[in-house]
Scaffold this active site. Structure first.
Site, PDB file in Angstrom:
ATOM      1  N   LYS A  60      -5.051  13.009  -3.581  1.00  0.00           N
ATOM      2  CA  LYS A  60      -4.202  13.180  -2.618  1.00  0.00           C
ATOM      3  C   LYS A  60      -3.113  11.957  -2.318  1.00  0.00           C
ATOM      4  O   LYS A  60      -3.597  10.805  -2.922  1.00  0.00           O
ATOM      5  CB  LYS A  60      -4.956  13.068  -1.386  1.00  0.00           C
ATOM      6  CG  LYS A  60      -5.717  11.861  -0.797  1.00  0.00           C
ATOM      7  CD  LYS A  60      -6.289  11.971   0.193  1.00  0.00           C
ATOM      8  CE  LYS A  60      -6.964  10.749   0.845  1.00  0.00           C
ATOM      9  NZ  LYS A  60      -6.258   9.798   1.169  1.00  0.00           N
TER      10      LYS A  60
ATOM     11  N   LYS B 264     -10.513   7.381   2.524  1.00  0.00           N
ATOM     12  CA  LYS B 264      -9.584   6.781   1.426  1.00  0.00           C
ATOM     13  C   LYS B 264      -8.453   6.573   2.266  1.00  0.00           C
ATOM     14  O   LYS B 264      -7.866   7.084   3.237  1.00  0.00           O
ATOM     15  CB  LYS B 264      -9.479   7.734   0.395  1.00  0.00           C
ATOM     16  CG  LYS B 264     -10.844   8.095  -0.581  1.00  0.00           C
ATOM     17  CD  LYS B 264     -11.255   6.704  -1.112  1.00  0.00           C
ATOM     18  CE  LYS B 264     -12.537   6.795  -1.979  1.00  0.00           C
ATOM     19  NZ  LYS B 264     -13.761   7.081  -0.782  1.00  0.00           N
ATOM     20  N   ASP B 265      -7.805   5.249   1.840  1.00  0.00           N
ATOM     21  CA  ASP B 265      -6.256   5.010   2.211  1.00  0.00           C
ATOM     22  C   ASP B 265      -5.482   6.066   2.440  1.00  0.00           C
ATOM     23  O   ASP B 265      -5.393   6.874   1.562  1.00  0.00           O
ATOM     24  CB  ASP B 265      -5.893   3.737   1.611  1.00  0.00           C
ATOM     25  CG  ASP B 265      -6.900   2.575   1.333  1.00  0.00           C
ATOM     26  OD1 ASP B 265      -7.941   2.701   0.564  1.00  0.00           O
ATOM     27  OD2 ASP B 265      -6.617   1.640   2.191  1.00  0.00           O
ATOM     28  N   LYS B 266      -4.600   5.872   3.518  1.00  0.00           N
ATOM     29  CA  LYS B 266      -3.422   6.957   3.643  1.00  0.00           C
ATOM     30  C   LYS B 266      -2.384   6.421   2.693  1.00  0.00           C
ATOM     31  O   LYS B 266      -1.753   7.353   1.708  1.00  0.00           O
ATOM     32  CB  LYS B 266      -3.000   6.982   4.978  1.00  0.00           C
ATOM     33  CG  LYS B 266      -1.765   7.646   5.172  1.00  0.00           C
ATOM     34  CD  LYS B 266      -1.232   7.773   6.589  1.00  0.00           C
ATOM     35  CE  LYS B 266       0.002   8.733   6.555  1.00  0.00           C
ATOM     36  NZ  LYS B 266       0.512   8.888   8.117  1.00  0.00           N
TER      37      LYS B 266
ATOM     38  N   GLN C 194       0.859  -1.244   0.031  1.00  0.00           N
ATOM     39  CA  GLN C 194      -0.033  -0.042  -0.088  1.00  0.00           C
ATOM     40  C   GLN C 194       0.974   1.302   0.170  1.00  0.00           C
ATOM     41  O   GLN C 194       1.400   1.742   1.112  1.00  0.00           O
ATOM     42  CB  GLN C 194      -0.965   0.019   1.216  1.00  0.00           C
ATOM     43  CG  GLN C 194      -1.972  -1.048   1.003  1.00  0.00           C
ATOM     44  CD  GLN C 194      -3.434  -0.835   2.027  1.00  0.00           C
ATOM     45  OE1 GLN C 194      -3.522  -1.782   2.731  1.00  0.00           O
ATOM     46  NE2 GLN C 194      -3.917   0.145   1.849  1.00  0.00           N
TER      47      GLN C 194
END
Length: 334
Positions: free
Chosen positions: A45, A74-76, A18
């Site tokens: 982002k 949303k995922d970092k 990720q």
């Protein structure tokens, strides 16, 4: 706590990271009017949480973060796009907004602020590493099978914290052994508690389906269904044809008050994963989701498979990958 899947097949070993290059998420919005008193920003982002991104806009505009609307988190550790809303009077000021990890892609107008859940789904593009050509074929076959038969709609590992420590906090709070003053934290821990019950219920139903229905999700008398018109109902008989046609999907319970509960045979299992004394509002969640628009591109010389797919809102890409790999993933320590 582990998640089981409908096919008890051989594990496929691959890795994914990720990060901003290998994990891409694009929010699929509901339609916008093109006019109104709210500016809708399509924002990209990189390596930021949604909260961090909203905080950056709030600081720039000198407004409370609560004044900024968004549809989902949303995922970092990814590159993501999503839609947020602010009052249209800030549109001119936003032309001067600059941030090294945030870019405004487009601006349109709408009649109201974006609210949590105001999205159709998410499109994912993920690189899988260490994949042989034979495994790439197996992965694509299994992905398309989930597109046809459905994917168990578990809450992913991200829901429960890096060491699943949130689970123990949630249990302690519900039992009265932990006092929590912060309203947001309390709400978060209740959602963890509900999600755990849902996952445990879904696991039992998946194992039952594997044992008695050849790996296809088994419907039970008394199940509560969600129609394609987003309505909950309990039919007099099992709607097998409508289920196969993807017109209805069985649902599981997130316990609490004022929620539709299963009956009969389905309730016998559901009751084991219920807390009828929980004061917070209960919900129901689809037991299965159907991935769509799956594409696979194999980079032969690098043993990398790029897999792209679309999931409904609230569903987890990592659960989709677990289903293919037939193994559980965990959050990595950073």
């Amino acid at each position: 706590m582990n998640r089981e899947y409908l096919e008890n097949k051989e594990t496929i070993h691959f890795k994914f990271e990720q990060n901003k290059e290998d994990f891409i998420v694009d929010e699929i919005p509901l339609s916008f009017k093109g006019n109104g008193n709210f500016a809708i920003l399509h924002v990209k982002k990189v390596e930021l949480t949604t909260w961090d991104m909203i905080a950056a806009f709030a600081e720039f505009l000198n407004i409370p973060a609560e004044k900024i609307g968004y549809g989902g988190l949303k995922d970092k550790h990814a590159t993501t796009t999503q839609y947020i809303s602010v009052e249209a009077k800030y549109e001119k000021q936003l032309k001067k907004f600059r941030h090294p990890q945030i870019k405004i892609l487009t601006v349109t107008r709408h009649t109201h602020s974006i609210r949590m859940g105001d999205l159709a789904g998410n499109r994912f593009s993920i690189n899988l590493f260490g994949v042989t050509q034979i495994e790439a074929g197996r992965i694509e076959k299994l992905a398309r099978k989930s597109e046809k038969n459905g994917l168990p709609n578990y809450f992913g590992y991200q829901r429960f914290g890096r060491d699943e420590d949130s689970i123990e906090q949630a249990r302690a709070m519900i039992a009265g052994d932990l006092h929590v003053n912060d309203a947001k934290l309390k709400k978060f821990l209740v959602s963890i508690y509900q999600s755990l019950y849902f996952n445990d219920w879904l696991k039992e139903r998946v194992l039952l389906s594997r044992e008695k229905n050849g790996g296809k999700f088994m419907l039970l008398e008394g199940d509560v269904y969600l129609s394609d018109e987003e309505k909950l109902f309990t039919p007099k008989s099992t709607p097998q044809k409508d289920f196969q046609a993807k017109k209805v999907v069985p649902t599981g319970l997130l316990p609490g008050r004022n929620v539709y509960r299963a009956r009969g045979e389905a309730r016998e299992i559901e009751a084991k994963y219920d807390d009828e004394f929980l004061y917070d509002k209960g919900l129901r969640r689809a037991a299965l989701v159907y991935p769509q628009d799956i594409t696979c591109k194999y980079k032969n010389h690098f043993d990398i498979l790029n897999i792209a797919f679309t999931l409904p809102k609230g569903s987890y890409a990592t659960v989709f990958l677990e289903n293919i790999a037939n193994k559980n993933f965990k959050a990595k320590r950073l």
